[in-house]
Motif scaffolding. Structure first.
Motif, short mmCIF file in Angstrom:
data_model
loop_
_atom_site.label_atom_id
_atom_site.label_comp_id
_atom_site.label_asym_id
_atom_site.label_seq_id
_atom_site.Cartn_x
_atom_site.Cartn_y
_atom_site.Cartn_z
N LYS B 61 -10.76 83.24 50.26
CA LYS B 61 -9.44 83.34 49.66
C LYS B 61 -9.26 84.75 49.10
O LYS B 61 -10.14 85.28 48.44
CB LYS B 61 -9.33 82.31 48.53
N SER B 62 -8.16 85.37 49.38
CA SER B 62 -7.88 86.69 48.84
C SER B 62 -6.40 86.73 48.50
O SER B 62 -5.79 85.69 48.26
CB SER B 62 -8.27 87.76 49.85
N TYR B 63 -5.81 87.93 48.46
CA TYR B 63 -4.38 87.99 48.12
C TYR B 63 -3.50 87.66 49.32
O TYR B 63 -2.30 87.56 49.18
CB TYR B 63 -4.01 89.34 47.51
N LEU B 287 -2.35 96.35 44.16
CA LEU B 287 -1.85 95.95 45.48
C LEU B 287 -0.45 96.52 45.62
O LEU B 287 0.42 96.28 44.77
CB LEU B 287 -1.83 94.42 45.60
#
Lengths: 347, 347
Positions: B61-63, B287
């Motif tokens: 799981k990441s952004y 980000l």
């Protein structure tokens, strides 16, 4: 007062990558000194014991100079002026100063703060109205920026800073989860302070839980992630929290007590930094002295909360300056119940 | 165009705790699709290859969501509209879209951005005027807040983001130190980009230096500490920088390429977190999509700097979509010289 004796605690040896022991300290009795021009002699009533003092015992460079071997252990005290050669102070004034671990302190008049014992008991100026309380207040509100409904996780939740953090977060309308290390601390935090949930980082045998267990338990208590993580601890508790940080979460690094006995091993640190990127989270170190300009705001606000009983504060008081080393060693191991103080036996 | 063939690159296998290899990708040829109502068919001229794509290959799981097995590798492209069933677009328009690793992309009209090739070459919209340039701009200026005279350290200094970071920091009057991994990168950063100093994180045998060596060399080049550390790398380079952070320093976590091939080992991370406390430093993940509201400000400013030759930008262009896997694998290992692009062979 100069005919009296001053009992004080010196640093005898630096503990390197181990917990301090009694023989690292030396108790000595010396005649009470006379104040020189501009100086004030204070007879101490309370000494504050704080985790940061472990850092000062190390020769490692930090935000303050190490104590020299043979030097008096540093610390904040409250007491009464017993002799003054400074125009601003008179015998009988109740004051706060950095006199260290000793019964009597000789301090330049301009390095003393007056305290108002009508507002709160003298000992509170070393705790909820002093450095730990102000640390909780400024770090939580100005670095953590908690919003109503958000989840705030506090490690060392029953400690001098942690217990205040949680209560302020409740006042701000947050959901507050604490981490502590014994059943009675858990009960205090949940039942008396009103935290929404508390987690014991130790198993029933007293051994700290591993990362996977802690991370899963934190996830269970913080299902939407952690918006503000107020960390007094570091180590595996920090890792477990960071693995559950929410998007745009804030991490306040206020203390790293779990690694204070391993300061000379710089390779101990957090393991979940990638979470900062993934969640665009912010992590920031905090030192209360950077926020000195907020002292008055803090004092007024906290005094109001104390009056209204919206904030309570637990103190753990050891008796007599000779008890300071043992009380300090116990505090580093988590034996204290609330803010650790030493009360001087002559009171 | 529907009679033509579309060559594209799919994810065939997820690399777990290892570098990607050619067999993780599958190249296939399929007929070019027809646009449905509201869609636009784009023939791509350039594909951007970026380190973040390694994260998308992982199931972690990441952004952003992982690519599914058999799915087209994701990526931003510039190209020309060859068929449109959307009122906003006409054949011949030069556009930017997320069509992925393929020659032709079919995209809803509202997910396309027009680019102005009078302002800059089309490829620049994938680099200095695109996501990498905007990352450098927003993260350095809004998270890093560099002040004139301060020291800015940039890792992966010759990369798509790093080369822009250093030049903006110079424009802002900072002392700029770069870290890179080969002699020709060092020469580019120092001689062409005008960094004040550059450090090679590798020994002459190509092996990465150890922490002690790197930390000492960083200290030598940043004698007053690092005010802003712009990190694209993570790992031991991060540790070495953090061990030299200045008081109230800012650390921007923009990438962690050194650990991208070990994402499933979450216990790899920085070791010097205590420095955040000691120096009251701030570390923050970044980000670029969080800063979308600054796109216009960025474009105007960067276009001006490019016109005035205050910013230059190096591109490393592979030929043909079939070369994308090897170019990507090479980039992750540091083989690229500047921003990695793929130029489609049909141009």
């Amino acid at each position: 007062m100069s005919e009296g004796q001053n009992t004080r605690v010196l640093l005898a040896e630096r503990p390197v990558n181990r917990a301090p022991v009694a023989s690292d300290f030396k108790i000595e009795r010396v005649p009470v000194a006379e104040p020189a021009e501009g100086e004030v002699l204070i007879r101490n009533h309370f000494l504050s014991l704080d985790p940061y003092m472990r850092g000062r015992m190390s020769a490692m460079k930090s935000y303050a100079e190490p104590v020299r071997i043979g030097g008096v252990m540093p610390g904040e005290t409250v007491g009464r002026v017993v002799a003054s050669r400074h125009a601003g102070w008179r015998t009988g004034d109740t004051v706060m100063a950095h006199t260290g671990w000793q019964e009597y302190g000789l301090v330049p008049g301009e390095r003393i703060t007056r305290i108002d014992t009508n507002l709160a008991p003298a000992s509170h100026y070393l705790g909820v109205l002093g450095m730990p309380g102000m640390t909780a207040y400024c770090a939580l509100l100005y670095l953590g920026e908690p919003q109503p409904g958000q989840t705030v996780l506090v490690s060392a939740a029953s400690g001098a800073v942690g217990q205040v953090v949680g209560q302020i977060a409740k006042i701000r309308g947050c959901r507050v989860v604490g981490i502590a290390g014994s059943d009675d601390k858990i009960a205090y935090v949940r039942d008396e302070l009103g935290f929404d949930a508390v987690l014991n980082y130790r198993n029933s045998d007293g051994v700290a839980k591993d990362f996977d267990t802690l991370s899963r338990e934190v996830a269970g208590l913080c299902p939407d992630g952690i918006n503000v993580f107020f960390d007094n601890v570091g180590g595996v508790v920090h890792d477990a929290a960071l693995s559950n940080i929410a998007q745009h979460g804030r991490v306040i690094i206020c203390g790293t007590i779990s690694v204070y006995n391993e300061l000379e091993k710089p390779d101990i640190g957090l393991r979940w930094m990638r979470q900062l990127l993934v969640k665009r989270a912010r992590m920031e170190g905090f030192l209360v002295y950077d926020h000195a300009h907020r002292t008055e705001e803090f004092r007024q606000t906290m005094a109001g909360w104390l009056r209204e009983k919206r904030v309570i504060f637990k103190e753990d008081v050891a008796k007599g300056i000779e008890s300071a080393p043992d009380a300090f060693i116990g505090m580093l191991a988590g034996a204290n119940r609330g803010k650790q103080l030493v009360r001087f036996s002559q009171d």
